[in-house]
Design a protein around this motif. Sequence first.
Motif, mmCIF file in Angstrom:
data_model
loop_
_atom_site.group_PDB
_atom_site.id
_atom_site.type_symbol
_atom_site.label_atom_id
_atom_site.label_comp_id
_atom_site.label_asym_id
_atom_site.label_seq_id
_atom_site.Cartn_x
_atom_site.Cartn_y
_atom_site.Cartn_z
ATOM 1 N N THR A 184 0.987 -1.229 0.087
ATOM 2 C CA THR A 184 -0.049 0.080 -0.162
ATOM 3 C C THR A 184 0.848 1.236 -0.161
ATOM 4 O O THR A 184 2.346 1.105 0.179
ATOM 5 N N ALA A 185 0.094 2.280 -0.063
ATOM 6 C CA ALA A 185 0.754 3.703 -0.365
ATOM 7 C C ALA A 185 0.165 4.706 0.370
ATOM 8 O O ALA A 185 -1.133 4.578 0.203
ATOM 9 N N VAL A 186 0.703 5.820 0.947
ATOM 10 C CA VAL A 186 -0.075 6.807 1.409
ATOM 11 C C VAL A 186 0.711 8.016 1.009
ATOM 12 O O VAL A 186 1.884 8.062 1.109
ATOM 13 N N THR A 187 -0.038 9.142 0.998
ATOM 14 C CA THR A 187 0.812 10.761 0.922
ATOM 15 C C THR A 187 0.248 11.548 1.830
ATOM 16 O O THR A 187 -0.776 11.771 2.366
ATOM 17 N N ILE A 188 1.247 12.120 2.660
ATOM 18 C CA ILE A 188 0.958 12.949 3.611
ATOM 19 C C ILE A 188 1.332 14.341 2.947
ATOM 20 O O ILE A 188 2.324 14.948 2.136
ATOM 21 N N VAL A 189 0.330 15.260 3.115
ATOM 22 C CA VAL A 189 0.442 16.466 2.525
ATOM 23 C C VAL A 189 0.385 17.745 3.519
ATOM 24 O O VAL A 189 -0.240 17.698 4.360
ATOM 25 N N GLY A 214 9.013 9.382 -1.844
ATOM 26 C CA GLY A 214 8.800 10.510 -2.695
ATOM 27 C C GLY A 214 8.684 11.917 -2.145
ATOM 28 O O GLY A 214 7.905 11.881 -1.134
ATOM 29 N N ALA A 215 9.306 12.827 -2.536
ATOM 30 C CA ALA A 215 9.081 14.204 -1.697
ATOM 31 C C ALA A 215 9.128 15.298 -2.820
ATOM 32 O O ALA A 215 10.043 15.398 -3.369
ATOM 33 N N ALA A 216 8.022 15.830 -2.846
ATOM 34 C CA ALA A 216 7.914 16.873 -3.853
ATOM 35 C C ALA A 216 7.115 18.139 -3.371
ATOM 36 O O ALA A 216 6.529 18.078 -2.375
ATOM 37 N N HIS A 217 7.301 19.158 -4.085
ATOM 38 C CA HIS A 217 6.768 20.299 -3.375
ATOM 39 C C HIS A 217 6.027 21.177 -4.701
ATOM 40 O O HIS A 217 6.535 21.351 -5.826
ATOM 41 N N LEU A 218 4.793 21.316 -4.407
ATOM 42 C CA LEU A 218 4.084 22.076 -5.591
ATOM 43 C C LEU A 218 3.649 23.093 -5.348
ATOM 44 O O LEU A 218 2.533 23.275 -4.321
ATOM 45 N N PRO A 219 4.067 24.255 -5.933
ATOM 46 C CA PRO A 219 3.417 25.672 -5.456
ATOM 47 C C PRO A 219 2.194 25.864 -5.839
ATOM 48 O O PRO A 219 1.588 24.924 -6.628
ATOM 49 N N GLU A 220 1.708 26.857 -5.163
ATOM 50 C CA GLU A 220 0.394 27.113 -5.490
ATOM 51 C C GLU A 220 -0.181 27.325 -6.917
ATOM 52 O O GLU A 220 -1.237 26.987 -7.205
ATOM 53 N N SER A 221 0.743 27.888 -7.836
ATOM 54 C CA SER A 221 0.576 28.139 -9.176
ATOM 55 C C SER A 221 0.082 26.627 -9.866
ATOM 56 O O SER A 221 -0.493 26.703 -10.913
ATOM 57 N N VAL A 222 0.832 25.330 -9.340
ATOM 58 C CA VAL A 222 0.378 24.231 -9.968
ATOM 59 C C VAL A 222 -0.445 23.329 -9.086
ATOM 60 O O VAL A 222 -1.090 22.396 -9.731
ATOM 61 N N ARG A 223 -0.752 23.537 -7.957
ATOM 62 C CA ARG A 223 -1.351 22.732 -7.008
ATOM 63 C C ARG A 223 -2.748 22.216 -7.492
ATOM 64 O O ARG A 223 -3.008 21.081 -7.541
ATOM 65 N N GLY A 224 -3.497 23.110 -7.912
ATOM 66 C CA GLY A 224 -4.820 22.646 -8.432
ATOM 67 C C GLY A 224 -4.797 21.781 -9.537
ATOM 68 O O GLY A 224 -5.850 21.086 -10.070
ATOM 69 N N VAL A 230 -7.986 18.021 -5.600
ATOM 70 C CA VAL A 230 -8.506 17.693 -4.150
ATOM 71 C C VAL A 230 -7.533 18.262 -3.236
ATOM 72 O O VAL A 230 -7.663 18.258 -2.220
ATOM 73 N N LEU A 231 -6.295 18.537 -3.617
ATOM 74 C CA LEU A 231 -5.266 19.006 -2.711
ATOM 75 C C LEU A 231 -5.478 20.342 -1.902
ATOM 76 O O LEU A 231 -6.401 20.976 -2.601
ATOM 77 N N PRO A 232 -5.425 20.269 -0.553
ATOM 78 C CA PRO A 232 -6.143 21.564 0.128
ATOM 79 C C PRO A 232 -5.363 22.792 -0.489
ATOM 80 O O PRO A 232 -4.477 22.611 -1.264
ATOM 81 N N ASP A 233 -6.139 23.836 -0.098
ATOM 82 C CA ASP A 233 -5.666 25.125 -0.742
ATOM 83 C C ASP A 233 -4.185 25.670 -0.285
ATOM 84 O O ASP A 233 -3.833 25.104 0.672
ATOM 85 N N GLY A 234 -3.664 26.274 -1.012
ATOM 86 C CA GLY A 234 -2.065 26.781 -1.009
ATOM 87 C C GLY A 234 -1.276 25.739 -1.434
ATOM 88 O O GLY A 234 -1.618 24.620 -2.030
ATOM 89 N N ALA A 235 -0.152 26.329 -1.170
ATOM 90 C CA ALA A 235 1.255 25.105 -1.995
ATOM 91 C C ALA A 235 0.999 23.679 -1.242
ATOM 92 O O ALA A 235 0.692 23.723 -0.007
ATOM 93 N N ALA A 236 1.435 22.760 -1.978
ATOM 94 C CA ALA A 236 1.173 21.358 -1.351
ATOM 95 C C ALA A 236 2.879 20.608 -1.348
ATOM 96 O O ALA A 236 3.347 20.433 -2.425
#
Lengths: 404, 478
Positions: A184-189, A214-224, A230-236
């Motif tokens: 299984t796998a899970v992601t912590i945001v 896996g460790a990634a950073h998705l700034p607000e401009s691409v998060r959506g 479904v990722l929460p508002d703001g950078a993820a």
Amino acid sequence: MTPIHEPLSEEAAARLVQVAALSRSSLAIRGGGTRGLNAAPDGADILSTRGLTGIVAYNPAEMTMTARAGTPLEVVEAALTENRQMLAFEPCDLRGALGSSGIPTIGGVFATNASGPRRFVAGAARDSLLGVRFVNGKGEVVKAGGRVMKNVTGLDLAKVLAGSHGSLALMTEVTFRVLPVPETAVTIVVSNLNDAEAVAAMATAMSMSVEVSGAAHLPESVRGRFAGGVLPDGAATVLRLEGLAASVAVRAEKLAATMASFGPVARLDADLTARLWREVRDAAPYADGTPRPLWRVSVAPTAGHQLVAALRLETGVDAYYDWQGGLVWLRMEADPEAALLRRYVKAIGGGHATLLRARPEVMAATETFEPQADAVAALSARVKASFDPAGLYVSPLIDRKQGA
Amino acid sequence: MDQIGFLEPRPAVIARRREIVADLLDLLPPGCLVHEPRELVPFETDAFVSYRRLPLAVALPETTAQVAAVLKYCNRYGVPVVPRGAGTSLSGGAIPQEDAVVIGLSKMSRILEVDYANRTATVQAGVTNLNISDAVSADGYFYAPDPSSQLACTIGGNIGMNSGGAHCLKYGVTTNNLLGAKLVLIDGTIVDLGGKGLDAGGLDLLGLVCGGEGQLGIVTEATVRLIAKPEGARPVLFGFDTSEEAGACVADVIGAGIIPVAIEFMDKPAIEICEAFAHAGYPMDVEALLIVEVEGSEAEMDAMLASIIEIAGRHGVKVVKESQSATEAALIWKGRKSAFGATGRIADYICMDGTVPLGQLPHVLRGTAEIVAKYGLRVANVFHAGDGNMHPLILFNANDPEDAARAEAAGNDILRLCVDAGGCLTGEHGVGIEKRDLMRHQYAEVDLDQQMAVRAAFDAQWLLNPSKVFPLEGRPAA
């Protein structure tokens, strides 16, 4: 029309290369043609692996597979999935981002060393490649490596062929390591971190005994544009854990508790996790149907956001980060700004930038791959000549102007 | 059995010995050149002690610039060069010869930088393998490849041989943990390959240099990956009545998708030797023993062990013994890692290093026993079973030349058996001189020619470690 050769066997490929060597013509090797990089240069014929297909051997218990280079990646993955195994290095599929078509091949995966988010724990494609059969520039069929995990018998030619982008030889058959699919796998945001904070949070996560895969950073401009919005508002800032269910649950608790000191924490289930990391892998937010220049930049993990911050002061860029910040997917608003980008890559400690997409005339005028230091370029040219003395195989990785 | 040959020393170099020594004394600071014959003796061999040759001189540079100066000089005057780390090679990779200058990296033994945010360590090539892990251990990190000689062997030597170790099943070997290197080419040019990023641009030259057995250049600095230590680790002993059952159990564990961090195998002779030395609590009433190490959280270790015990049960496991304390766990590993040394106390031995596909383990174990019996010798098997990397230790009496020749012949037969079973001659010790003359059993002429062409791209005159890896006959003219 550029002539396209599609040999149906290794022997036919070797004969074809021998003939090309005699006539001093040039060959541009093509796998699935998905990269859009291999428009053959003037005067070169295309040598396609499309006729070299089929899984030659697959022994799940030994976790190795041998396949001919032109075997579609989906055929390889289907066979692996049946046995709950996988290519651990997560080869990317850039067709969306590049607006290209074609069928990705297993040979192309290794020729480009395509490697995804699991890079930290599973290595790159080159780390899974155990053995190769190839046709060198003299038309000789050569084998290197083997089919066992540990092998230091002679020079490790498989390593230099991985990621050689068709500059050294035509790979006809590859043998590679496969791994079991995690249970299984899970992601912590972690939400709302700026780039610098995210890099600190990811470094903390990677320093813990929780085996982040896996460790990634998705700034607000691409998060959506990830995971169906479904990722929460703001950078993820996203961290993946994989393994046995009991273990993942314990590790997720531990990681979430620590990450809570950086920002609000949420979790994604296994299905969303699979979707998210596929999108991270494939530069999905830049599958935007535009020819705006797209770069893949590899630097030290802590340097990626510094590079982007420096560029932002001078030009319009959008970016997100994989590999704890060390792999930057960078889209320029207008010009590729190759000189500027490469100057800053040097300034922040070095690395390399590859131009993946731009208008054809811009692609043609820009060096696709990072230029090498003179001594390294000269050495690389000698290594190329040792595989391909006549310079038969043309590839943008090794500029023929640098020839020894 | 013929002795393994070396290249004929170059008469022109031998004739100029005094001038060469004088020139090297000029190039190096005081105390950095060994040239008195008596003082050269410690450098005449490595851990492949059956062969000894005195070098012309030994340079012990303190900086990359000095390494470059010596190489440039040797290149100019056609003097062979043999790089040396700690001299722990089991395949003769560091054995010199009379016309060769040894370049030893022992004075370049500083850790230059530890960067936890990027999880890298940048070190000089003479740093020992264990020093890296020791330097970062208190902060919760380690450097993964762990050859048994890790107390002594250097990172430069590890890169030369692409060394492995017991824990490579999960974490990979040197090449998978190496990010960058400063490499001095034979003409004295210094190049930087890779860096702190996870991949580098251009051709993967670092991937060639790693495992290049010192034939492509001399690495003076390296940037390696650090990994966060697991929460816990637990070695468990599994005893079986036959080696075949143990071998089949290994194949089934891996086949079931369980990848422990290590699976080590010992047969009865190895168990007895190691237990007598380390008192590790190994069961003595079994024919074969597996040391399986799992790691992670308690929950993860429990879950993984339950699956492994279930599989072992299907293969008639006789004893399952979990370590009850950190001390016990350390003893279990001490026994395993001292296997070669402990064997050396009771007999002379040569250690093979072939790797075979996992499914072939029972077949090759049986074949090994038959071969050794045919030569009237004894064997102890202790090896990395999880990745099929076998280490039969062939016991013999070095004072009896016939016995020694039989041991060498048996070893060669075993390696041929490994290759014929779909494996290779060497999984982690390197070719050196030991397996050089068997290379044609694994590779066709055209395969070796391609490797030699690549080698020549780095060293056109074949000056770097020239007697090693490639059979002496059939080489291209330099």
